[in-house]
Scaffold this motif. Structure first.
Motif, PDB file in Angstrom:
ATOM      1  N   LYS A  15       0.845  -1.192   0.000  1.00  0.00           N
ATOM      2  CA  LYS A  15       0.000   0.000   0.000  1.00  0.00           C
ATOM      3  C   LYS A  15       0.880   1.241   0.000  1.00  0.00           C
ATOM      4  N   CYS A  16       0.523   2.181  -0.857  1.00  0.00           N
ATOM      5  CA  CYS A  16       1.189   3.470  -0.925  1.00  0.00           C
ATOM      6  C   CYS A  16       0.288   4.493  -0.248  1.00  0.00           C
ATOM      7  N   LEU A  17       0.845   5.242   0.681  1.00  0.00           N
ATOM      8  CA  LEU A  17       0.123   6.333   1.328  1.00  0.00           C
ATOM      9  C   LEU A  17       0.584   7.637   0.695  1.00  0.00           C
ATOM     10  N   MET A  29      -0.262  11.519  -8.619  1.00  0.00           N
ATOM     11  CA  MET A  29       0.551  10.520  -7.926  1.00  0.00           C
ATOM     12  C   MET A  29      -0.106   9.145  -7.973  1.00  0.00           C
ATOM     13  N   THR A  30      -1.416   9.104  -7.874  1.00  0.00           N
ATOM     14  CA  THR A  30      -2.133   7.828  -7.977  1.00  0.00           C
ATOM     15  C   THR A  30      -1.908   7.209  -9.351  1.00  0.00           C
ATOM     16  N   ARG A  31      -1.936   8.020 -10.404  1.00  0.00           N
ATOM     17  CA  ARG A  31      -1.674   7.511 -11.762  1.00  0.00           C
ATOM     18  C   ARG A  31      -0.256   6.949 -11.871  1.00  0.00           C
ATOM     19  N   GLU A  43      -3.780   4.785  -0.776  1.00  0.00           N
ATOM     20  CA  GLU A  43      -4.613   5.499   0.182  1.00  0.00           C
ATOM     21  C   GLU A  43      -4.136   6.939   0.189  1.00  0.00           C
ATOM     22  N   VAL A  44      -5.079   7.866   0.230  1.00  0.00           N
ATOM     23  CA  VAL A  44      -4.750   9.281   0.187  1.00  0.00           C
ATOM     24  C   VAL A  44      -5.131   9.933   1.507  1.00  0.00           C
ATOM     25  N   LEU A  62       4.996   2.333   1.257  1.00  0.00           N
ATOM     26  CA  LEU A  62       5.656   3.475   0.635  1.00  0.00           C
ATOM     27  C   LEU A  62       4.851   4.718   0.974  1.00  0.00           C
ATOM     28  N   ILE A  63       5.550   5.835   1.224  1.00  0.00           N
ATOM     29  CA  ILE A  63       4.887   7.111   1.488  1.00  0.00           C
ATOM     30  C   ILE A  63       5.356   8.128   0.466  1.00  0.00           C
ATOM     31  N   LEU A  64       4.389   8.791  -0.180  1.00  0.00           N
ATOM     32  CA  LEU A  64       4.660   9.955  -1.028  1.00  0.00           C
ATOM     33  C   LEU A  64       4.167  11.150  -0.235  1.00  0.00           C
TER      34      LEU A  64
END
Length: 141
Positions: A15-17, A29-31, A43-44, A62-64
């Motif tokens: 999962k990417c946050l 960023m989701t794209r 997840e945003v 992962l965190i953006l």
């Protein structure tokens, strides 16, 4: 182009946050994540408080992270993550409109993998972050 799948510990779905308050940038960023990692959940969180809640639920691989958020500064949040043994091993990429030298310094001291201008952010940063072995960030006192 073949789609990659990200692996996470305990064989759970990665999962990417995304911690970003701009809906436009959230979609961008989701794209980027979906382009190479179709199996990765996204997840945003639009605030740092909602990011803390998402992290407490677990499973983040992962965190953006944006730097300017309604309830605080992303670089300070990266330092907070670095000092928490439960979150310090999650790779962080800061994605910001105007990275400043002060932000770079804080990000580096927190073990952030990359500080990237939003216009330059792409799949290569995500791929490299997920390929690199996770390094423990220094514990801060």
């Amino acid at each position: 182009m073949p789609q990659h799948t990200a692996s996470a510990s305990n064989h759970t779905v990665a999962k990417c946050l995304i911690i970003e308050d701009s809906q436009f940038d959230q979609r961008m960023m989701t794209r980027v994540i979906s382009k190479s990692y179709e199996q990765m959940k996204v997840e945003v969180a639009a605030t740092l408080q909602s990011a803390r809640e998402a992290l407490a639920r677990g499973g983040v691989s992962l965190i953006l992270l944006d730097n300017n958020l309604p309830d605080g500064i992303g670089a300070n949040f990266a330092l907070e993550l670095a000092s928490d043994p439960g979150f310090s091993s999650i790779p962080v990429i800061m994605v910001s409109d105007w990275p400043t030298p002060f932000m770079w310094e804080k990000a580096a001291s927190a073990g952030v993998l990359y500080v990237v201008n939003k216009a330059e952010f792409g799949t290569r940063y995500v791929e490299q972050a997920l390929r690199e072995p996770i390094r423990r960030r220094p514990r801060l006192s």
